[in-house]
Design an enzyme around this catalytic site. Structure first.
Site, PDB file in Angstrom:
ATOM      1  N   LYS A 129      11.539  16.398   3.652  1.00 20.37           N
ATOM      2  CA  LYS A 129      11.994  15.245   2.866  1.00 20.37           C
ATOM      3  C   LYS A 129      13.475  14.974   3.088  1.00 20.37           C
ATOM      4  O   LYS A 129      13.879  13.842   3.343  1.00 20.37           O
ATOM      5  CB  LYS A 129      11.682  15.471   1.386  1.00 20.37           C
ATOM      6  CG  LYS A 129      12.188  14.379   0.470  1.00 20.37           C
ATOM      7  CD  LYS A 129      13.423  14.838  -0.258  1.00 20.37           C
ATOM      8  CE  LYS A 129      14.083  13.678  -0.981  1.00 20.37           C
ATOM      9  NZ  LYS A 129      15.295  14.131  -1.685  1.00 20.37           N
ATOM     10  N   ASP A 148       9.099  11.773  -1.644  1.00 19.30           N
ATOM     11  CA  ASP A 148       9.691  12.470  -2.776  1.00 19.30           C
ATOM     12  C   ASP A 148       8.763  12.321  -3.978  1.00 19.30           C
ATOM     13  O   ASP A 148       7.626  11.887  -3.836  1.00 19.30           O
ATOM     14  CB  ASP A 148      11.084  11.923  -3.084  1.00 19.30           C
ATOM     15  CG  ASP A 148      11.014  10.520  -3.650  1.00 19.30           C
ATOM     16  OD1 ASP A 148       9.955   9.869  -3.516  1.00 19.30           O
ATOM     17  OD2 ASP A 148      11.994  10.061  -4.252  1.00 19.30           O
TER      18      ASP A 148
END
Length: 220
Positions: A129, A148
């Site tokens: 991420k 996320d």
DNA sequence: CTCCCGATAT
DNA sequence: ATATCAGGAG
């Protein structure tokens, strides 16, 4: 990395329509983290784990004033970094990680933030991420897609994936198969903007949601 | 799977 | 009092 899951033309068309609606609703959506360099974005993103961007932006001015570059942060005292990032939570891990990440950049990447996922995830505190955030927002590279907490939640609610919202890797594959590569970075900003303003985790404003007509949640 | 953890919203 | 926040490591 497994092959991208197949998506039908209908699914892709629906994805394009949703993108257009969100783009019209949030024309100014962008990265909310404050930074002046790829390194600072990397650090801010590491700090943003389980913490609001707003809280990160309160901590980073003092942090970057004292340690603006990998060279300086690699030589910082961990106790000093702990004090500077304390309000972001997980402060012991985060202080250790940003120092070690800075050291890794100095030792393994000649002082420059690397520009591939493979290299970025060698840095402590940075996984997929974080790598995707840095690549998209500091370098304009769409190698993967940021997943996320907001993007995972909205992908499930909007029916863009059949996986659980915590399965970030699978959701990333579904989104990459559904949306054109050039839109990946901005799509993340649009999902996050909508996730913060309307499609919230705790009390989603479905009644007044501008895209509820195209949301599977409306019939639940 | 557990642990890391302060700030804020509900 | 509990849930959540641009997650990641062991």
């Amino acid at each position: 990395m497994p092959a991208a899951p197949k998506k039908t033309a209908n699914e892709k068309a629906r994805a394009r329509r949703l993108y257009a609606k969100l783009d019209a609703l949030y024309p100014d959506a962008k990265c909310a983290l404050h930074f002046d360099s790829p390194f600072q974005l990397l650090v801010a993103t590491i700090l943003s784990a389980q913490c609001t961007d707003e809280a990160v932006n309160k901590a980073t001015p003092a942090l970057f004033a004292k340690y603006p570059t990998p060279a300086k942060m690699a030589d910082a005292k961990v106790e000093d970094l702990e004090k500077l990032v304390k309000t972001c939570g997980f402060y012991r891990n985060k202080a250790k990680n940003i120092k070690a990440a800075a050291a890794g950049i100095m030792e393994d990447f000649d002082g420059e933030v690397p520009q591939t996922i493979e290299d970025l995830i060698t840095l402590p505190g940075a996984a997929r991420k974080t790598a995707n955030v840095v690549l998209g927002n500091a370098f304009g590279i769409n190698e993967g897609m940021v997943v996320d907490t907001h993007i995972g939640r909205l992908s499930v609610r909007l029916g863009f994936t059949q996986h659980d919202s915590k399965n970030a890797v699978k959701i990333e594959q579904d989104l990459m198969a559904l949306f054109p590569r050039k839109t990946w970075t901005q799509l993340a900003h649009l999902f996050i903007a909508h996730g913060r303003a309307v499609c919230k985790a705790q009390r989603p404003a479905c009644d007044t949601c501008p895209i509820k007509r195209s949301c599977p949640q409306k019939s639940l």
